[in-house]
Enzyme design. Structure first.
Site, PDB file in Angstrom:
ATOM      1  N   CYS A 193      -1.839   2.909   6.964  1.00 57.76           N
ATOM      2  CA  CYS A 193      -1.250   1.825   6.195  1.00 57.76           C
ATOM      3  C   CYS A 193      -1.483   0.469   6.827  1.00 57.76           C
ATOM      4  O   CYS A 193      -1.484   0.319   8.034  1.00 57.76           O
ATOM      5  CB  CYS A 193       0.229   2.076   5.961  1.00 57.76           C
ATOM      6  SG  CYS A 193       0.431   2.784   4.337  1.00 57.76           S
ATOM      7  N   GLU A 224       0.829  -1.214   0.000  1.00 60.36           N
ATOM      8  CA  GLU A 224       0.000   0.000   0.000  1.00 60.36           C
ATOM      9  C   GLU A 224       0.855   1.252   0.000  1.00 60.36           C
ATOM     10  O   GLU A 224       1.945   1.255   0.572  1.00 60.36           O
ATOM     11  CB  GLU A 224      -0.832   0.057   1.288  1.00 60.36           C
ATOM     12  CG  GLU A 224      -1.906  -0.963   1.371  1.00 60.36           C
ATOM     13  CD  GLU A 224      -2.628  -0.897   2.711  1.00 60.36           C
ATOM     14  OE1 GLU A 224      -2.832   0.205   3.259  1.00 60.36           O
ATOM     15  OE2 GLU A 224      -2.984  -1.974   3.217  1.00 60.36           O
ATOM     16  N   CYS A 246      -1.098  -1.994  15.725  1.00 56.09           N
ATOM     17  CA  CYS A 246      -0.836  -1.739  14.312  1.00 56.09           C
ATOM     18  C   CYS A 246      -1.393  -2.842  13.415  1.00 56.09           C
ATOM     19  O   CYS A 246      -1.201  -4.034  13.686  1.00 56.09           O
ATOM     20  CB  CYS A 246       0.675  -1.617  14.108  1.00 56.09           C
ATOM     21  SG  CYS A 246       1.133  -1.307  12.404  1.00 56.09           S
ATOM     22  N   CYS A 272       3.895  -4.580  16.828  1.00 55.31           N
ATOM     23  CA  CYS A 272       3.300  -3.535  17.676  1.00 55.31           C
ATOM     24  C   CYS A 272       1.802  -3.840  17.819  1.00 55.31           C
ATOM     25  O   CYS A 272       1.122  -4.079  16.812  1.00 55.31           O
ATOM     26  CB  CYS A 272       3.519  -2.147  17.071  1.00 55.31           C
ATOM     27  SG  CYS A 272       5.274  -1.799  16.857  1.00 55.31           S
ATOM     28  N   CYS A 291       4.966  -7.128   8.561  1.00 51.17           N
ATOM     29  CA  CYS A 291       5.974  -6.575   9.467  1.00 51.17           C
ATOM     30  C   CYS A 291       6.225  -7.574  10.586  1.00 51.17           C
ATOM     31  O   CYS A 291       5.313  -8.273  11.015  1.00 51.17           O
ATOM     32  CB  CYS A 291       5.461  -5.252  10.051  1.00 51.17           C
ATOM     33  SG  CYS A 291       6.676  -4.410  11.089  1.00 51.17           S
TER      34      CYS A 291
HETATM   35  N1  SAH Z   1       7.884   0.382  11.421  1.00 55.60           N
HETATM   36  C1  SAH Z   1       7.929   1.812  11.411  1.00 55.60           C
HETATM   37  C2  SAH Z   1       6.848   2.452  10.541  1.00 55.60           C
HETATM   38  C3  SAH Z   1       5.483   2.231  11.085  1.00 55.60           C
HETATM   39  S1  SAH Z   1       4.135   3.235  10.521  1.00 55.60           S
HETATM   40  C4  SAH Z   1       7.829   2.327  12.809  1.00 55.60           C
HETATM   41  O1  SAH Z   1       7.590   1.546  13.732  1.00 55.60           O
HETATM   42  O2  SAH Z   1       8.007   3.527  13.011  1.00 55.60           O
HETATM   43  C5  SAH Z   1       4.367   4.831  11.164  1.00 55.60           C
HETATM   44  C6  SAH Z   1       3.787   5.123  12.540  1.00 55.60           C
HETATM   45  O3  SAH Z   1       2.404   4.818  12.670  1.00 55.60           O
HETATM   46  C7  SAH Z   1       4.518   4.368  13.635  1.00 55.60           C
HETATM   47  O4  SAH Z   1       4.818   5.251  14.673  1.00 55.60           O
HETATM   48  C8  SAH Z   1       3.483   3.362  14.045  1.00 55.60           C
HETATM   49  O5  SAH Z   1       3.699   2.883  15.348  1.00 55.60           O
HETATM   50  C9  SAH Z   1       2.212   4.171  13.909  1.00 55.60           C
HETATM   51  N2  SAH Z   1       0.981   3.369  13.894  1.00 55.60           N
HETATM   52  C10 SAH Z   1       0.837   2.082  13.547  1.00 55.60           C
HETATM   53  N3  SAH Z   1      -0.456   1.701  13.679  1.00 55.60           N
HETATM   54  C11 SAH Z   1      -1.138   2.762  14.104  1.00 55.60           C
HETATM   55  C12 SAH Z   1      -2.512   3.002  14.417  1.00 55.60           C
HETATM   56  N4  SAH Z   1      -3.432   2.056  14.300  1.00 55.60           N
HETATM   57  N5  SAH Z   1      -2.859   4.245  14.816  1.00 55.60           N
HETATM   58  C13 SAH Z   1      -1.935   5.214  14.910  1.00 55.60           C
HETATM   59  N6  SAH Z   1      -0.623   5.051  14.635  1.00 55.60           N
HETATM   60  C14 SAH Z   1      -0.222   3.845  14.235  1.00 55.60           C
END
Ligand code: SAH
Length: 363
Positions: free
Chosen positions: A351, A108, A135, A132, A128
């Site tokens: 995403c 995406e 996420c 987390c 991934c």
């Molecule tokens: N792997 C990378 C990129 C992740 S996406 C990282 O961990 O930074 C970018 C951000 O969006 C990250 O801070 C991630 O934790 C956050 N994120 C993921 N899912 C989310 C959600 N459902 N709501 C808000 N932020 C989210």
């Protein structure tokens, strides 16, 4: 099945049948290809101008490139081999693409429009491995790394959604995946975008978001580029971070912050700390105080991200007053903080959500 091909790469059998994307070759390589085919080297620049500046959708559009060269390009290279399976357009101008890759996996990418900015968000992996808990991207685990060509194709496809006169001003590597776990593909892609003969996007307009892998942060710093680093902290203490960001139990917040300090020392770029606000979990004034104490001595900026709902997950964003209170505590300690604006709320723009829906439907 959650099998990962050896080395997290695209399966070898598939690589053998797809033509390379022409932009996987840098200027020197494309010039060498031209010469090897009996064409003058300077044609390479012309071809690249069509790809990066003139938004060609196919080789035949490159009308000032001689037909013989276009034919050779057509038979040996591809431009946009992925399949656009979904294209969503939000009321606020945000657009999102779900792309099907050669091996049937999905990725995406998103284009966000603000008055003077056109920011794109790209993915670096299929799924991934970080896990987390809030996420959508990691719910199905890691399938594989994206290739440099697959990363660049996202950018070029989003670029082609722009109207004449609009151009990409910022790029965030915040899509699906952990970018620092795939530096091998990401770095050449960013180099291409950064180059004058590429997209010409300044390194300071590029932000790489990481869960916080200390050695990889240092590796990135040593590239000598001015990329912005965003570190996903999400919790002010290890007990809570271990729960929200499981890889933390092998790393710990101190090690993440030390690596981020090194990034700042080497590049001079102020580090951003991302903090997803989860109602009743990490959004109390006490969490804000603990976070402030950790960051007080640092040149830092906090980006608060209200939880973006994922239907499979129970976490929700706090109320606006609760969020404001968190910001006020940080500011009382002199820490600059912003709350991320939600873009594309009507199209699942966070995403991982489209891919997740797609994968679940096919099970
Ligand atoms: N792997 C990378 C990129 C992740 S996406 C990282 O961990 O930074 C970018 C951000 O969006 C990250 O801070 C991630 O934790 C956050 N994120 C993921 N899912 C989310 C959600 N459902 N709501 C808000 N932020 C989210």
């Amino acid at each position: 099945m959650n099998e990962i091909p050896a080395g997290n790469e695209i399966p070898v059998g598939i690589v053998a049948v797809i033509k390379p994307r022409v932009y996987e070759l840098d200027l020197a390589a494309l010039s060498a290809w031209c010469v090897s085919q009996g064409f003058p080297a300077y044609r390479a620049e012309q071809i690249r101008r069509w790809i990066f500046g003139r938004r060609a959708a196919n080789f035949s559009e490159m009308h000032d490139v001689p037909a013989l060269i276009r034919l050779a390009l057509e038979s040996q290279f591809s431009l946009f081999p992925s399949k656009e399976t979904q294209h969503q357009v939000s009321r606020d101008g945000t657009e999102k693409l779900l792309l099907e890759l050669a091996d049937g996996q999905f990725t995406e990418c998103v284009l966000m429009r603000e008055t003077d900015r056109r920011t794109i968000c790209i993915s670096t992996q299929v799924g991934c491995a970080m896990g987390c808990v809030f996420c959508a991207s990691g719910l199905l685990g890691l399938k594989r790394n994206l290739t440099t060509g697959e990363i660049l194709e996202q950018v070029l496809r989003l670029d082609r959604l722009l109207k004449k006169g609009e151009q990409i001003t910022n790029l965030v590597v915040m899509g699906i995946g952990e970018p620092l776990a795939n530096l091998k593909s990401l770095v050449p892609a960013l180099d291409t975008l950064n180059e004058k003969g590429g997209l010409g996007l300044g390194a300071r307009r590029i932000t790489i978001s990481t869960v916080g892998l200390p050695e990889k942060i240092r590796e990135l710093a040593k590239l000598g580029k001015q990329y912005n680093l965003a570190v996903s902290l999400h919790a002010p203490n290890d007990v809570l971070r271990d729960r929200l960001v499981p890889v933390n139990d092998k790393i710990g917040i101190d090690a993440v912050l030390e690596a981020a300090d090194d990034y700042f020392a080497i590049t001079g770029r102020r580090v951003t700390y991302e903090y997803v606000l989860l109602s009743g979990v990490n959004d109390a004034p006490e969490h804000a105080r603990q976070l402030s104490k950790r960051l007080q001595s640092r040149v830092a900026h906090v980006n608060l991200i209200p939880m973006n709902g994922v239907s499979e997950l129970e976490f929700v964003a706090p109320t606006a007053p609760r969020t404001d209170e968190f910001v006020q505590v940080l500011e009382s300690f002199g820490i600059p903080a912003t709350v991320r604006k939600r873009k594309g709320a009507d199209i699942d723009a966070a995403c991982g959500q489209l891919r997740l829906a797609r994968e679940k439907n096919s099970v």
